[in-house]
Scaffold this motif. Structure first.
Motif, PDB file in Angstrom:
ATOM      1  N   ILE A  22     -47.901 -40.751   1.690  1.00 10.30           N
ATOM      2  CA  ILE A  22     -48.827 -39.961   0.875  1.00 10.30           C
ATOM      3  C   ILE A  22     -49.067 -40.691  -0.444  1.00 10.30           C
ATOM      4  O   ILE A  22     -48.118 -41.142  -1.093  1.00 10.30           O
ATOM      5  CB  ILE A  22     -48.249 -38.554   0.587  1.00 10.30           C
ATOM      6  CG1 ILE A  22     -47.931 -37.844   1.921  1.00 10.30           C
ATOM      7  CG2 ILE A  22     -49.237 -37.718  -0.236  1.00 10.30           C
ATOM      8  CD1 ILE A  22     -47.251 -36.501   1.762  1.00 10.30           C
ATOM      9  N   HIS A  39     -53.520 -37.284  -1.577  1.00 18.37           N
ATOM     10  CA  HIS A  39     -53.570 -35.966  -2.208  1.00 18.37           C
ATOM     11  C   HIS A  39     -54.393 -36.135  -3.470  1.00 18.37           C
ATOM     12  O   HIS A  39     -54.072 -36.990  -4.294  1.00 18.37           O
ATOM     13  CB  HIS A  39     -52.161 -35.484  -2.568  1.00 18.37           C
ATOM     14  CG  HIS A  39     -51.391 -34.949  -1.404  1.00 18.37           C
ATOM     15  ND1 HIS A  39     -50.115 -34.471  -1.514  1.00 18.37           N
ATOM     16  CD2 HIS A  39     -51.740 -34.810  -0.086  1.00 18.37           C
ATOM     17  CE1 HIS A  39     -49.691 -34.059  -0.311  1.00 18.37           C
ATOM     18  NE2 HIS A  39     -50.647 -34.266   0.560  1.00 18.37           N
ATOM     19  N   GLY A  91     -52.442 -31.779   5.253  1.00 20.98           N
ATOM     20  CA  GLY A  91     -53.128 -31.149   4.125  1.00 20.98           C
ATOM     21  C   GLY A  91     -52.907 -31.898   2.845  1.00 20.98           C
ATOM     22  O   GLY A  91     -52.238 -32.908   2.815  1.00 20.98           O
ATOM     23  N   SER A 133     -47.216 -31.332   1.903  1.00 18.38           N
ATOM     24  CA  SER A 133     -47.564 -29.914   1.794  1.00 18.38           C
ATOM     25  C   SER A 133     -46.982 -29.204   3.013  1.00 18.38           C
ATOM     26  O   SER A 133     -46.531 -29.852   3.967  1.00 18.38           O
ATOM     27  CB  SER A 133     -49.085 -29.761   1.792  1.00 18.38           C
ATOM     28  OG  SER A 133     -49.606 -30.204   3.033  1.00 18.38           O
ATOM     29  N   ASP A 193     -48.650 -30.473   5.945  1.00 16.98           N
ATOM     30  CA  ASP A 193     -48.153 -31.794   6.365  1.00 16.98           C
ATOM     31  C   ASP A 193     -46.902 -31.657   7.221  1.00 16.98           C
ATOM     32  O   ASP A 193     -46.779 -32.310   8.256  1.00 16.98           O
ATOM     33  CB  ASP A 193     -47.820 -32.661   5.134  1.00 16.98           C
ATOM     34  CG  ASP A 193     -49.074 -33.126   4.414  1.00 16.98           C
ATOM     35  OD1 ASP A 193     -50.113 -33.268   5.064  1.00 16.98           O
ATOM     36  OD2 ASP A 193     -48.991 -33.341   3.184  1.00 16.98           O
ATOM     37  N   HIS A 225     -52.225 -40.574   4.039  1.00 21.20           N
ATOM     38  CA  HIS A 225     -53.330 -39.767   3.526  1.00 21.20           C
ATOM     39  C   HIS A 225     -53.157 -39.577   2.031  1.00 21.20           C
ATOM     40  O   HIS A 225     -52.085 -39.814   1.482  1.00 21.20           O
ATOM     41  CB  HIS A 225     -53.473 -38.436   4.270  1.00 21.20           C
ATOM     42  CG  HIS A 225     -52.410 -37.422   3.967  1.00 21.20           C
ATOM     43  ND1 HIS A 225     -51.146 -37.488   4.485  1.00 21.20           N
ATOM     44  CD2 HIS A 225     -52.438 -36.302   3.194  1.00 21.20           C
ATOM     45  CE1 HIS A 225     -50.441 -36.449   4.057  1.00 21.20           C
ATOM     46  NE2 HIS A 225     -51.194 -35.717   3.263  1.00 21.20           N
TER      47      HIS A 225
END
Ligand code: ZN
Lengths: 92, 176
Positions: free
Chosen positions: B121, B93, A92, B101, B104, B91
């Protein structure tokens, strides 16, 4: 029955004697998966739940197409097809 | 420790901006035969990142990502051919800092997500982008071998939440 190639990502190879691809016989994707876990029993709990259904976080592809958009496990396979099995990687 | 070339860092950043405001994602590859020459404070030996391969975010979202599974398979295939190995996932954010998160942490500790992967991240939430890298801690693989059913798996997740055993911890990043 057709011989198809099942391709496995690194994370699943340990349970398939280190192989990146194995040849399995079957006439549907479901038969191929059943035959695969019969040959490599250690893969079973990672791929299937107790009811024998493919786990939610496992994606199964036939020739680069998600079987969810085909006939799921009933999808027919022919000689030389390639089935790929891989976990979902998300966040996320 | 994550050893990343400046080129890879710029490629990650370029991809993050390219797909902004959606979350970007991709995989990190290392040379299979390279030595784990970099040893961090925890004594962990890691191979330097050879390259970053961007992948489509199958979730097509600014809040979550899912690696395009077929793209993931293609990267695995490519790695088989060129002697490299997937060693991490990246990934972006878009609205929060570069810390995992709750999603995650949950996903990073899922069965079949390799427990040795770097979780990188990059945050575009503020003026200057920031990058951090994290690793799953604990003996996830032992637990993986032990889990047998969905109910046990759920128990595992709860267990994980209640202890430090299945945490995710920041690691050093070395830009080379
Ligand atoms: Zn995240």
């Amino acid at each position: 029955m057709s011989a198809v190639t099942v391709r496995l990502p690194t994370v699943l190879r340990q349970q398939a004697n280190g192989q990146s691809a194995v040849s399995v016989a079957g006439s549907t994707v479901g038969e191929v998966v059943d035959e695969l876990v019969l040959g490599y029993p250690d893969l079973k709990s990672n791929l299937l739940d107790e009811a024998g259904t493919v786990r939610k976080f496992i994606n199964v592809y036939l020739n680069d197409e998600d079987i969810r958009f085909l006939d799921q496990l009933e999808t027919t396979v022919v000689e030389g097809d390639e089935v790929a099995i891989l976990p979902a990687v998300a966040g996320g | 420790m994550l050893s990343l070339s400046r080129t890879s860092w710029l490629e990650i950043l370029a991809e993050a901006w390219r797909v902004y405001p959606l979350e970007a994602c991709g995989l990190l590859l290392a040379d299979r035969s390279a030595d784990g020459a970099l040893i961090d404070e925890s004594g962990q030996a890691d191979r330097p990142i050879q390259r970053f391969v961007p992948l489509k975010n199958a979730a097509n979202s600014s809040r979550v990502f899912q690696l395009d599974p077929m793209g993931y398979m293609k990267v695995e295939r490519m790695a088989d051919d060129d002697g490299s190995e997937v060693v991490g996932v990246v990934h972006s954010h878009t609205h929060t800092a570069a810390y995992p998160s709750a999603t995650d942490v949950r996903e990073a500790t899922m069965p079949l997500v390799p427990p040795t992967w770097h979780w990188v991240i990059v945050s575009l939430a503020w003026g200057s982008p920031e990058l951090r890298s994290f690793r799953v801690q604990g003996q996830k693989s032992d637990w993986l071998l032990a889990w047998g059913s969905d109910s046990e798996y759920k128990k595992g997740s709860e267990y994980k939440k209640g202890t430090d055993k299945w945490g995710i911890a920041e690691e050093q990043v070395w830009l080379r």
